[in-house]
Design a protein around this motif. Structure first.
Motif, mmCIF file in Angstrom:
data_model
loop_
_atom_site.group_PDB
_atom_site.id
_atom_site.type_symbol
_atom_site.label_atom_id
_atom_site.label_comp_id
_atom_site.label_asym_id
_atom_site.label_seq_id
_atom_site.Cartn_x
_atom_site.Cartn_y
_atom_site.Cartn_z
ATOM 1 N N VAL A 138 -6.308 8.142 -12.870
ATOM 2 C CA VAL A 138 -7.377 8.018 -11.876
ATOM 3 C C VAL A 138 -8.522 8.912 -12.327
ATOM 4 O O VAL A 138 -8.352 10.125 -12.469
ATOM 5 C CB VAL A 138 -6.891 8.431 -10.478
ATOM 6 C CG1 VAL A 138 -8.036 8.351 -9.465
ATOM 7 C CG2 VAL A 138 -5.713 7.570 -10.044
ATOM 8 N N LEU A 162 -9.382 2.946 -12.400
ATOM 9 C CA LEU A 162 -7.960 3.085 -12.680
ATOM 10 C C LEU A 162 -7.732 2.633 -14.120
ATOM 11 O O LEU A 162 -8.096 1.518 -14.491
ATOM 12 C CB LEU A 162 -7.122 2.214 -11.741
ATOM 13 C CG LEU A 162 -7.195 2.529 -10.247
ATOM 14 C CD1 LEU A 162 -6.343 1.538 -9.456
ATOM 15 C CD2 LEU A 162 -6.725 3.953 -9.981
ATOM 16 N N TRP A 206 -7.371 7.969 -5.051
ATOM 17 C CA TRP A 206 -6.429 6.866 -5.239
ATOM 18 C C TRP A 206 -6.456 5.916 -4.044
ATOM 19 O O TRP A 206 -6.425 4.690 -4.213
ATOM 20 C CB TRP A 206 -5.021 7.423 -5.438
ATOM 21 C CG TRP A 206 -3.933 6.401 -5.242
ATOM 22 C CD1 TRP A 206 -3.073 6.303 -4.199
ATOM 23 C CD2 TRP A 206 -3.589 5.327 -6.130
ATOM 24 N NE1 TRP A 206 -2.211 5.252 -4.364
ATOM 25 C CE2 TRP A 206 -2.502 4.629 -5.543
ATOM 26 C CE3 TRP A 206 -4.087 4.893 -7.354
ATOM 27 C CZ2 TRP A 206 -1.920 3.519 -6.136
ATOM 28 C CZ3 TRP A 206 -3.496 3.780 -7.952
ATOM 29 C CH2 TRP A 206 -2.434 3.110 -7.359
#
Length: 321
Positions: free
Chosen positions: A188, A197, A225
């Motif tokens: 990340v 990502l 995330w």
């Protein structure tokens, strides 16, 4: 080394109280003779442990003898934070031994003071397996080394191949950390300010730079995330309606997982299932069902499956002798 082995032996006995010398030798990776010598050394030091001979004998720790195993070493303190990882993922992070050591101490502590005698604990009833069904994804880089590098919060120069490319390209990113998701690893990071990502199976190399990572204020790995995961799941959503045999629904749930959005019209042995994909090309996953599936809508998905099936049929046509 011997002190560590003696502690391990005591922790094993505290959870079981009686263990055969064969099992102890296997768990400690030593000979049975060494186990007996260790038991003698502990007994001489005043620990109420002894060897019991006979068919049902073994190494015995007297009831009530408890070792204070509630204190975890600094590396072991990190183990509970990665409790969701499976054995293979822990090994990739280089945490297998630390996790086992922490787990032994926690088990010993639980055995010393059970919450409710006779009542099973959650560890006996709940098992977490984070790997995806039939997944065998391998990271191209050493995950443990990458995690150690990320501790220093430096910018990274990475070599990364996007899914549509044949060659890796170089880019500089600001990393937040790594995530294990359904058996796959992701880096990340911000790429020129935009969150990304990076699948580790396509990250072929990385190099820490001198400059510190320029991370967004008040953002953490978890918050970054969460945002990227939500965006990924919403982006380019394509709903594909398929027809499946009712007895194939359980298999479909295992293969497709949360891609299944709805199940309806279960009648006469068949059911209608709505599957969501990020794009039409992803419908190739449905080829796993062979002739047990029919795509109803959209037309673009039916056409793409027809094209793929035609190519497969041509490749597997009977060859002239």
């Amino acid at each position: 080394m011997k002190a560590s082995r003696l502690l391990h032996l005591l922790l094993l006995l505290q959870t079981r109280q009686r263990i055969t010398t064969v099992e102890l030798a296997d768990r400690l990776e030593v000979s049975r003779r060494t186990v007996l010598r260790d038991v003698e050394a502990l007994s001489t030091a005043g620990v109420p442990v002894y060897a019991e001979r006979g068919r049902n004998g073994g190494i015995v720790l007297l009831p009530g003898a408890r070792l204070n195993a509630s204190h975890l070493e600094p590396p072991e303190m990190e183990a509970p934070s990665v409790a969701g990882l499976d054995a293979a993922q822990l090994d990739r992070l280089g945490l297998s031994a630390v996790w086992e050591s922490a787990a032994r101490k926690i088990a010993a502590r639980q055995a010393a003071a059970p919450e409710s005698p006779g009542i099973l604990g959650l560890a006996d009833l709940v098992l977490v397996d984070s790997t995806g069904w039939f997944a065998d994804s391998e990271a191209a880089v050493d995950v443990s080394d990458l995690a150690s590098t990320l501790r220093h919060r430096r910018r990274l120069r990475i070599q990364y191949r996007r899914s549509a490319e044949n060659q890796a390209s170089s880019r500089v990113v600001d990393p937040y950390g790594i995530v294990a998701k359904s058996g796959r690893w992701y880096l990340v990071a911000d790429d020129q300010g935009d969150g990304r990502l990076f699948a580790l199976e396509r990250l072929t190399a990385y190099e820490p730079l001198a400059a510190p990572a320029a991370l967004r204020p008040d953002e953490t790995l978890r918050t970054r995330w969460a945002t990227l995961k939500e965006n990924t799941e919403k982006r380019g959503r394509v709903s594909v309606t398929v027809r499946l045999p009712e007895n194939g629904l359980d298999l479909a749930r295992r293969i497709l997982g949360n891609r299944i959005h709805d199940v309806s019209d279960v009648e006469t042995g068949w059911c209608t299932v709505i599957v969501r994909y990020p794009d039409i090309e992803s419908v190739r996953q449905l080829l796993q069902f062979g002739d047990h599936i029919e795509i109803l809508t959209p037309d673009a998905a039916r056409e793409r499956i027809r094209q793929l099936a035609t190519v497969l049929a041509e490749k597997h046509a009977t060859q002239a002798v």
